[in-house]
Design a protein around this motif. Structure first.
Motif, PDB file in Angstrom:
ATOM      1  N   PHE A  59      35.892 -39.168   1.164  1.00 12.99           N
ATOM      2  CA  PHE A  59      35.882 -38.118   0.150  1.00 12.99           C
ATOM      3  C   PHE A  59      36.573 -36.865   0.672  1.00 12.99           C
ATOM      4  O   PHE A  59      36.469 -36.525   1.849  1.00 12.99           O
ATOM      5  N   ASN A  60      37.252 -36.152  -0.233  1.00  4.37           N
ATOM      6  CA  ASN A  60      37.858 -34.864   0.130  1.00  4.37           C
ATOM      7  C   ASN A  60      36.863 -33.721   0.014  1.00  4.37           C
ATOM      8  O   ASN A  60      36.819 -32.847   0.861  1.00  4.37           O
ATOM      9  N   ILE A  61      36.071 -33.730  -1.070  1.00  6.61           N
ATOM     10  CA  ILE A  61      35.132 -32.636  -1.334  1.00  6.61           C
ATOM     11  C   ILE A  61      33.733 -33.215  -1.518  1.00  6.61           C
ATOM     12  O   ILE A  61      33.522 -34.074  -2.366  1.00  6.61           O
ATOM     13  N   VAL A  62      32.792 -32.714  -0.725  1.00 14.58           N
ATOM     14  CA  VAL A  62      31.406 -33.169  -0.790  1.00 14.58           C
ATOM     15  C   VAL A  62      30.488 -31.949  -0.858  1.00 14.58           C
ATOM     16  O   VAL A  62      30.693 -30.970  -0.146  1.00 14.58           O
ATOM     17  N   LEU A  63      29.488 -32.034  -1.716  1.00 15.32           N
ATOM     18  CA  LEU A  63      28.443 -31.009  -1.807  1.00 15.32           C
ATOM     19  C   LEU A  63      27.114 -31.661  -1.480  1.00 15.32           C
ATOM     20  O   LEU A  63      26.747 -32.670  -2.076  1.00 15.32           O
ATOM     21  N   ASP A  64      26.391 -31.087  -0.535  1.00 18.91           N
ATOM     22  CA  ASP A  64      25.026 -31.513  -0.236  1.00 18.91           C
ATOM     23  C   ASP A  64      24.093 -30.497  -0.878  1.00 18.91           C
ATOM     24  O   ASP A  64      23.903 -29.393  -0.373  1.00 18.91           O
ATOM     25  N   TYR A  65      23.540 -30.870  -2.029  1.00 23.39           N
ATOM     26  CA  TYR A  65      22.650 -29.998  -2.797  1.00 23.39           C
ATOM     27  C   TYR A  65      21.230 -30.254  -2.296  1.00 23.39           C
ATOM     28  O   TYR A  65      20.724 -31.361  -2.407  1.00 23.39           O
ATOM     29  N   GLY A  66      20.619 -29.220  -1.736  1.00 21.38           N
ATOM     30  CA  GLY A  66      19.309 -29.392  -1.101  1.00 21.38           C
ATOM     31  C   GLY A  66      19.507 -29.845   0.326  1.00 21.38           C
ATOM     32  O   GLY A  66      18.867 -30.778   0.799  1.00 21.38           O
ATOM     33  N   CYS A  67      20.401 -29.175   1.020  1.00 20.66           N
ATOM     34  CA  CYS A  67      20.889 -29.633   2.331  1.00 20.66           C
ATOM     35  C   CYS A  67      19.872 -29.550   3.462  1.00 20.66           C
ATOM     36  O   CYS A  67      20.065 -30.167   4.503  1.00 20.66           O
ATOM     37  N   GLY A  68      18.800 -28.786   3.284  1.00 17.41           N
ATOM     38  CA  GLY A  68      17.869 -28.625   4.403  1.00 17.41           C
ATOM     39  C   GLY A  68      18.609 -28.055   5.606  1.00 17.41           C
ATOM     40  O   GLY A  68      19.426 -27.149   5.463  1.00 17.41           O
ATOM     41  N   PHE A  69      18.348 -28.600   6.754  1.00 15.62           N
ATOM     42  CA  PHE A  69      19.008 -28.104   7.965  1.00 15.62           C
ATOM     43  C   PHE A  69      20.453 -28.591   8.099  1.00 15.62           C
ATOM     44  O   PHE A  69      21.123 -28.285   9.068  1.00 15.62           O
ATOM     45  N   GLY A  70      20.946 -29.371   7.150  1.00 15.92           N
ATOM     46  CA  GLY A  70      22.365 -29.717   7.109  1.00 15.92           C
ATOM     47  C   GLY A  70      22.803 -30.875   7.973  1.00 15.92           C
ATOM     48  O   GLY A  70      23.990 -31.043   8.222  1.00 15.92           O
ATOM     49  N   ASP A  71      21.871 -31.704   8.433  1.00 20.09           N
ATOM     50  CA  ASP A  71      22.280 -32.769   9.345  1.00 20.09           C
ATOM     51  C   ASP A  71      23.060 -33.887   8.676  1.00 20.09           C
ATOM     52  O   ASP A  71      23.815 -34.593   9.338  1.00 20.09           O
ATOM     53  N   LYS A  81      33.492 -29.293   2.818  1.00 22.48           N
ATOM     54  CA  LYS A  81      32.069 -29.626   2.787  1.00 22.48           C
ATOM     55  C   LYS A  81      31.298 -28.385   2.363  1.00 22.48           C
ATOM     56  O   LYS A  81      31.411 -27.336   2.978  1.00 22.48           O
ATOM     57  N   PHE A  82      30.531 -28.549   1.290  1.00 22.24           N
ATOM     58  CA  PHE A  82      29.699 -27.462   0.784  1.00 22.24           C
ATOM     59  C   PHE A  82      28.235 -27.850   0.953  1.00 22.24           C
ATOM     60  O   PHE A  82      27.873 -29.023   0.813  1.00 22.24           O
ATOM     61  N   ALA A  83      27.406 -26.851   1.234  1.00 26.76           N
ATOM     62  CA  ALA A  83      25.974 -27.092   1.395  1.00 26.76           C
ATOM     63  C   ALA A  83      25.207 -26.008   0.652  1.00 26.76           C
ATOM     64  O   ALA A  83      25.562 -24.831   0.721  1.00 26.76           O
ATOM     65  N   TYR A  84      24.164 -26.441  -0.054  1.00 29.35           N
ATOM     66  CA  TYR A  84      23.320 -25.512  -0.802  1.00 29.35           C
ATOM     67  C   TYR A  84      21.860 -25.869  -0.579  1.00 29.35           C
ATOM     68  O   TYR A  84      21.484 -27.041  -0.579  1.00 29.35           O
ATOM     69  N   ASP A  85      21.052 -24.849  -0.396  1.00 31.53           N
ATOM     70  CA  ASP A  85      19.599 -24.999  -0.404  1.00 31.53           C
ATOM     71  C   ASP A  85      19.041 -23.756  -1.074  1.00 31.53           C
ATOM     72  O   ASP A  85      19.556 -22.648  -0.865  1.00 31.53           O
ATOM     73  N   LYS A  86      17.993 -23.925  -1.870  1.00 33.27           N
ATOM     74  CA  LYS A  86      17.456 -22.778  -2.608  1.00 33.27           C
ATOM     75  C   LYS A  86      16.742 -21.781  -1.700  1.00 33.27           C
ATOM     76  O   LYS A  86      16.553 -20.634  -2.077  1.00 33.27           O
ATOM     77  N   ILE A 119      34.231 -32.485  -8.050  1.00 36.67           N
ATOM     78  CA  ILE A 119      33.741 -32.725  -6.695  1.00 36.67           C
ATOM     79  C   ILE A 119      33.694 -34.230  -6.491  1.00 36.67           C
ATOM     80  O   ILE A 119      33.204 -34.960  -7.352  1.00 36.67           O
ATOM     81  N   ASP A 120      34.216 -34.699  -5.375  1.00 32.03           N
ATOM     82  CA  ASP A 120      34.249 -36.142  -5.126  1.00 32.03           C
ATOM     83  C   ASP A 120      32.853 -36.744  -5.049  1.00 32.03           C
ATOM     84  O   ASP A 120      32.607 -37.816  -5.584  1.00 32.03           O
ATOM     85  N   CYS A 121      31.943 -36.049  -4.360  1.00 34.59           N
ATOM     86  CA  CYS A 121      30.610 -36.612  -4.165  1.00 34.59           C
ATOM     87  C   CYS A 121      29.587 -35.489  -4.023  1.00 34.59           C
ATOM     88  O   CYS A 121      29.814 -34.524  -3.283  1.00 34.59           O
ATOM     89  N   ILE A 122      28.474 -35.647  -4.737  1.00 32.56           N
ATOM     90  CA  ILE A 122      27.354 -34.713  -4.599  1.00 32.56           C
ATOM     91  C   ILE A 122      26.139 -35.503  -4.133  1.00 32.56           C
ATOM     92  O   ILE A 122      25.807 -36.549  -4.687  1.00 32.56           O
ATOM     93  N   PRO A 144      29.008 -31.706 -14.259  1.00 31.47           N
ATOM     94  CA  PRO A 144      29.582 -32.760 -15.108  1.00 31.47           C
ATOM     95  C   PRO A 144      30.854 -33.406 -14.559  1.00 31.47           C
ATOM     96  O   PRO A 144      31.262 -34.461 -15.042  1.00 31.47           O
ATOM     97  N   LEU A 145      31.477 -32.805 -13.569  1.00 34.33           N
ATOM     98  CA  LEU A 145      32.752 -33.324 -13.072  1.00 34.33           C
ATOM     99  C   LEU A 145      32.622 -34.094 -11.758  1.00 34.33           C
ATOM    100  O   LEU A 145      33.633 -34.420 -11.134  1.00 34.33           O
ATOM    101  N   ALA A 146      31.410 -34.400 -11.350  1.00 31.51           N
ATOM    102  CA  ALA A 146      31.206 -35.150 -10.101  1.00 31.51           C
ATOM    103  C   ALA A 146      31.704 -36.582 -10.263  1.00 31.51           C
ATOM    104  O   ALA A 146      31.380 -37.256 -11.237  1.00 31.51           O
ATOM    105  N   LYS A 147      32.487 -37.044  -9.288  1.00 29.89           N
ATOM    106  CA  LYS A 147      32.975 -38.427  -9.319  1.00 29.89           C
ATOM    107  C   LYS A 147      31.893 -39.400  -8.865  1.00 29.89           C
ATOM    108  O   LYS A 147      31.710 -40.466  -9.430  1.00 29.89           O
ATOM    109  N   PHE A 148      31.194 -39.044  -7.787  1.00 29.95           N
ATOM    110  CA  PHE A 148      30.083 -39.844  -7.267  1.00 29.95           C
ATOM    111  C   PHE A 148      28.857 -38.956  -7.158  1.00 29.95           C
ATOM    112  O   PHE A 148      28.963 -37.779  -6.790  1.00 29.95           O
TER     113      PHE A 148
END
Length: 196
Positions: A59-71, A81-86, A119-122, A144-148
């Motif tokens: 994948f070229n673009i990946v988002l980890d939604y709820g990434c925690g410590f990001g491992d 690579k994008f990472a989000y946690d609330k 985004i290629d993968c969330i 709505p535009l996530a591929k995976f």
């Protein structure tokens, strides 16, 4: 009695994991739920299956939604690579731990911008079981535009969880591949690929 001994052995194995000890220390000094320490990459081998899947797809673009410590996101080979946690405290720790891994940690405002992009993968891993189906739909369908879309789901017979999701609502726009994790019998791995 045997179960108590088995659980004690599992706990001692976790103590031998240096990441676990370091994460436990971080949760203590930052007043964060110690659940994050127990869910590191070594203690949760199913995370490696997610990483392997993503790396095979290249994948070229990946988002980890709820990434925690990001491992998970730190181990994925993607151009962006994008990472989000609330929890801002979690993001602060994650930035410190993995800032050198070309991860862009996003705030809620920046996350709104990402929702409009392809985004290629969330990844939505290891947290949706805390939310009801309506909230889960709202979170996932805001991209709505996530591929995976990769998700995990706690199996129905597992005790101690409030919600068990099968993500059927995604099958209108996505093809589903559901499989068992090799090392995690209590949860299933859902892979959704957007239909053309």
């Amino acid at each position: 009695m045997i179960l108590k001994i088995f659980n004690k052995i599992k706990f001692l194995q976790k103590l031998s994991n240096l990441n676990f000890l370091y994460y436990l220390f971080l949760t203590k000094i930052n007043n964060i739920d110690k659940w994050h320490a127990y869910n590191n990459l070594k203690n949760r081998p199913y995370k490696k299956e997610i990483i392997d899947f993503c790396n095979k797809k290249k994948f070229n673009i990946v988002l980890d939604y709820g990434c925690g410590f990001g491992d998970i996101i730190k181990s994925i080979d993607a151009k962006k690579k994008f990472a989000y946690d609330k929890d801002p405290k979690i993001i602060k720790i994650s930035r410190t731990l993995f800032n050198s891994n070309n991860i862009i940690f996003v705030s809620s405002k920046k996350l709104s911008d990402l929702k409009k992009k392809e985004i290629d993968c969330i990844l939505f891993i290891n947290f949706l079981h805390d939310y009801n189906e309506q909230t889960v739909k709202k979170i996932i369908q805001s991209f709505p535009l996530a591929k995976f879309i990769l998700l995990d789901g706690i199996n129905n017979n597992v005790k101690g969880f409030n919600f068990f999701h099968n993500y059927v609502f995604l099958q209108k726009k996505y093809n589903l591949e559901k499989k068992k994790f090799k090392y995690e019998p209590d949860r299933s791995f859902f892979i959704f690929k957007r239909k053309n």
